[in-house]
Design a protein around this motif. Structure first.
Motif: not given
Length: 319
Positions: A301, A304, A308
């Motif tokens: 997590t 990611v 971003l």
């Protein structure tokens, strides 16, 4: 023959070679570049190998434990993705994930807002500004054990300072660490209090790089204070802001001592984050596989989210 000679002379002239000169040896530049690249490669190779060993071995070992039903002293049998399936089907995991998400959002944006406000305030001429800056850094500098002890002294029991203040004002006696909702709120406020000095320093450094003549030109064009803040300050510090968000997100998701020292994950697991749940699963329930699987899911997590936000950094750099 004459045409060939003329073409050769023109080619040499374009390469900067004088008539009768020897000129530069062919492919000399490319040979030097290749030699430099090989030198850098051999110089960097030991460091790269060391980094791979330091970071790769724990990652591989964790991967082995996450796919086995072992304990802290033996690997156990290979179970594939069963530990991940067990974790993802557990209500305790999703409750901890929900609190981790809320804790991270409040920790990142709460500390950013407080840090931004104080950084803007420190740009103005205030009395004893240097002393003020040092005092504001204390929550970040003081060891977390000392800070959590102080907060426990303030809110832990009905006779602590803040519950006593509420009672004297006729607002009842709130149990900040015994009520699940108040305990979650207290932990998040504590995180903001501990983290805002870091945000303040990041934003102060970014604001120092902004040219003051930009504001003077905006003022001459009739821009208001809010327009200068929203259309000049925020865009110019966007790169630093995204970097601070990435770092603070990692700090919040992996934050174990702030929560554990204040509430221990309670009451009734109201403040149990994923990292606290992973700790309990491994070191209290002795279920190494599911505990490491939780840590793997946290890592994925974070990767990611970091990717971003890095894209936002590149986008802000291009703009």
């Amino acid at each position: 023959m004459a045409l060939t000679t003329a073409q050769t002379g023109l080619s040499r002239a374009r390469r900067g070679v004088a008539p009768g000169g020897a000129g530069r040896p062919a492919n000399r530049k490319s040979k030097l570049t290749a030699q430099t690249s090989r030198t850098f490669f051999w110089l960097l190779l030991p460091s790269v190998i060391l980094l791979v060993l330091i970071h790769g071995y724990p990652l591989i070992e964790a991967g082995v434990q996450a796919t086995h039903d072992g304990s802290l002293i033996e690997a156990g049998n290979f179970v594939g993705g069963e530990n991940f399936a067990t974790v993802l089907s557990s209500p305790a995991f999703w409750k901890a994930a929900q609190f981790t998400l809320l804790f991270t959002i409040v920790g990142v944006f709460g500390s950013w807002l407080v840090g931004l406000g104080l950084a803007l305030l420190l740009r103005t001429k205030i009395p004893a500004g240097g002393t003020f800056k040092v005092l504001l850094l204390l929550p970040w500098v003081v060891p977390i054990v000392v800070s959590s002890t102080a907060w426990n002294w303030l809110v832990a029991t009905p006779d602590s300072l803040i519950p006593s203040l509420f009672r004297n004002l006729g607002l009842g006696t709130p149990l900040f660490l015994a009520d699940p909702s108040l305990a979650a709120l207290t932990v998040m406020v504590f995180k903001v209090w501990v983290s805002f000095p870091f945000m303040m320093m990041m934003i102060s450094a970014a604001l120092a790089s902004v040219d003051s003549t930009v504001y003077e030109a905006a003022s001459m064009d009739g821009a208001t204070r809010f327009q200068q803040f929203s259309q000049i300050t925020l865009p110019l510090i966007a790169r630093s802001t995204y970097i601070s968000w990435i770092l603070m997100t990692i700090f919040c998701v992996n934050d174990f001592p702030t929560i554990y020292l204040l509430t221990g994950g309670g009451p009734v697991d109201a403040t149990t984050s994923l990292v606290v749940l992973a700790y309990r699963t491994v070191f209290q329930d002795f279920a190494t596989g599911p505990g490491v699987a939780i840590a793997f899911l946290m890592t994925m997590t974070l990767v990611v989210v970091s990717v971003l936000l890095y894209r936002q950094i590149r986008k802000s750099s291009v703009e």
